[in-house]
Design a protein around this motif. Structure first.
Motif, PDB file in Angstrom:
ATOM      1  N   VAL A 189      -8.577   9.454  53.880  1.00  0.00           N
ATOM      2  CA  VAL A 189      -7.977   8.710  52.773  1.00  0.00           C
ATOM      3  C   VAL A 189      -6.526   8.432  53.143  1.00  0.00           C
ATOM      4  CG1 VAL A 189      -7.212   8.826  50.378  1.00  0.00           C
ATOM      5  CG2 VAL A 189      -9.472   9.695  51.007  1.00  0.00           C
ATOM      6  N   ILE A 203      -9.849   7.484  44.681  1.00  0.00           N
ATOM      7  CA  ILE A 203      -9.876   8.511  45.721  1.00  0.00           C
ATOM      8  C   ILE A 203     -10.804   9.649  45.304  1.00  0.00           C
ATOM      9  CG2 ILE A 203      -8.488  10.283  46.869  1.00  0.00           C
ATOM     10  CD1 ILE A 203      -6.144   8.277  46.783  1.00  0.00           C
ATOM     11  N   TYR A 206     -14.352   8.618  45.837  1.00  0.00           N
ATOM     12  CA  TYR A 206     -14.650   8.564  47.273  1.00  0.00           C
ATOM     13  C   TYR A 206     -14.881   9.975  47.821  1.00  0.00           C
ATOM     14  CZ  TYR A 206     -13.781   7.584  52.266  1.00  0.00           C
ATOM     15  OH  TYR A 206     -13.876   7.473  53.636  1.00  0.00           O
ATOM     16  N   ARG A 207     -13.936  10.872  47.546  1.00  0.00           N
ATOM     17  CA  ARG A 207     -14.002  12.237  48.079  1.00  0.00           C
ATOM     18  C   ARG A 207     -15.216  12.998  47.518  1.00  0.00           C
ATOM     19  NH1 ARG A 207     -11.571  16.958  49.831  1.00  0.00           N
ATOM     20  NH2 ARG A 207      -9.850  15.951  50.902  1.00  0.00           N
ATOM     21  N   GLU A 222      -6.599  13.565  54.420  1.00  0.00           N
ATOM     22  CA  GLU A 222      -5.808  12.727  53.508  1.00  0.00           C
ATOM     23  C   GLU A 222      -4.391  12.573  54.048  1.00  0.00           C
ATOM     24  OE1 GLU A 222      -5.836  14.042  49.500  1.00  0.00           O
ATOM     25  OE2 GLU A 222      -7.991  13.712  49.200  1.00  0.00           O
ATOM     26  N   TRP A 245     -10.763   5.214  53.621  1.00  0.00           N
ATOM     27  CA  TRP A 245     -10.454   4.536  52.369  1.00  0.00           C
ATOM     28  C   TRP A 245      -8.944   4.273  52.317  1.00  0.00           C
ATOM     29  CZ3 TRP A 245     -12.124   1.866  48.337  1.00  0.00           C
ATOM     30  CH2 TRP A 245     -11.267   1.695  47.251  1.00  0.00           C
ATOM     31  N   SER A 247      -5.951   2.675  49.877  1.00  0.00           N
ATOM     32  CA  SER A 247      -5.774   2.365  48.461  1.00  0.00           C
ATOM     33  C   SER A 247      -5.507   0.883  48.225  1.00  0.00           C
ATOM     34  CB  SER A 247      -4.650   3.207  47.853  1.00  0.00           C
ATOM     35  OG  SER A 247      -3.424   2.960  48.523  1.00  0.00           O
TER      36      SER A 247
END
Length: 349
Positions: A189, A203, A206-207, A222, A245, A247
């Motif tokens: 991330v 987030i 996703y996580r 991250e 990912w 943002s």
């Protein structure tokens, strides 16, 4: 106004209607309307706006609070609002919070105090892991009856507010499932150091989806970066990453070159991110250029796959205007608290 009504030989209510409304809405003849307007111009008489507000408890004012200075977001949002609302008898009060809680709270206080009919609100970005709305809640405690508040972008955890936004958790979940289907085993991330609830919820989706599908926590890295305070080795942790990912798309543009320096082969990276369509042309000019003729000229095809979840910022403003009109016409309890804007996924390989 009483003196002016006597001067014109009409009632107080007639003067009020003529000077506060259009010809169609004043409910008087054209001759009377034109005569009163001409006399007002002749003697320099104007309706006292603040007296009207105190008397009617209706300011005809719409508050617009921008927690963070985001011109690329604010202008299309305002355009979407103003093209959808009838603003002939409305006024916008525009305030900026500058990412400072005390400024944001002070602006909220003023808008509520002078009876703004509706407050359109873009929440501020905040640094760190915890996002707090305590400064807004303290203001609302002072006013048992505050006007409807519509958050246009960023989300909120205040139950009484209306929201126009994306399905944040589901978007993060969709990105994780897509990358898993691509065969990714190690993930990352990359997010801005300053963010809002929307980014944090994406987030989280996703996580959590990765964890629920058997990905060990140690395989989900991250990194929170700032445009001016990103350490040189910030992307070392993503050397073995396969799914990422971001943002926002502009953050990918900012980080791409250094990220590729660490990972070596962009073709094994599968990336998902968010982007507003109004800024696509500008972002295209910011795309990194290849260092070698071996890489495609088009940045969008540097990776194994790149999924961009797109939206029109103007649509968010238009949807917020639609909600405001509903609130003007009916009880707020009958208006949904959350109105989604659907994202359009576009895949590049």
């Amino acid at each position: 106004m009483r003196e002016f009504a006597a001067l014109c030989g009409v009632s107080l209510s007639t003067v009020s209607r003529v000077l506060s409304h259009s010809r169609e809405e004043a409910e008087v003849s054209k001759k009377t309307y034109d005569r009163i307007r001409a006399k007002a111009a002749e003697v320099g008489f104007k309706v006292n706006y603040y007296a009207q507000v105190l008397h009617s408890r209706n300011s005809n004012c719409l508050g617009f609070l921008v927690g963070s200075r985001m011109p690329l977001l604010t202008e299309p949002l305002l355009h979407g609002l103003t093209r959808s609302l009838n603003l002939r008898q409305k006024h916008f009060a525009l305030h900026f919070g500058d990412d400072a809680p005390e400024k944001e709270a002070d602006a909220f206080d003023r808008m509520v105090a002078y009876n703004a009919e509706t407050v359109f609100y873009i929440p501020s970005f905040q640094k760190g892991g915890n996002y707090s709305t305590r400064h807004i809640r303290r203001i609302l405690e002072k006013y048992p009856e505050y006007p409807p508040v519509i958050t246009l972008y960023g989300g909120t955890d205040i139950p009484g507010f209306h929201q126009v936004g994306f399905r944040d958790y589901e978007t993060g979940k969709q990105a994780a499932l897509r990358q898993l289907a691509c065969g990714c085993r190690k993930f990352g991330v990359i997010a801005l150091l300053y963010s809002n609830l929307m980014h944090r919820e994406m987030i989280r989706g996703y996580r959590r989806t990765l964890l629920e599908n058997g990905v060990p926590a140690r395989n989900i890295k991250e990194c929170f970066v700032g445009y001016e305070e990103t350490p040189a080795d910030a992307f070392e942790t993503f050397r073995d990453a396969e799914g990422l990912w971001f943002s926002h798309y502009v953050l990918l543009l900012h980080c791409a070159r250094r990220l590729l320096d660490r990972t070596g082969d962009g073709k094994r990276l599968h990336i998902d991110c968010l982007c507003g369509t109004e800024t696509e042309i500008l972002y295209h000019q910011l795309q990194p250029q290849p260092r070698s003729g071996d890489m495609p000229d088009d940045f969008l095809h540097w990776f194994g796959s790149l999924m961009i979840y797109k939206f029109r910022v103007e649509d968010i403003g238009a949807k917020a205007a639609e909600i405001a009109l509903q609130l003007f016409r009916q009880n707020a309890a009958n208006v949904p608290r959350f109105s989604p804007i659907e994202l359009t996924p576009e895949l590049f390989r």
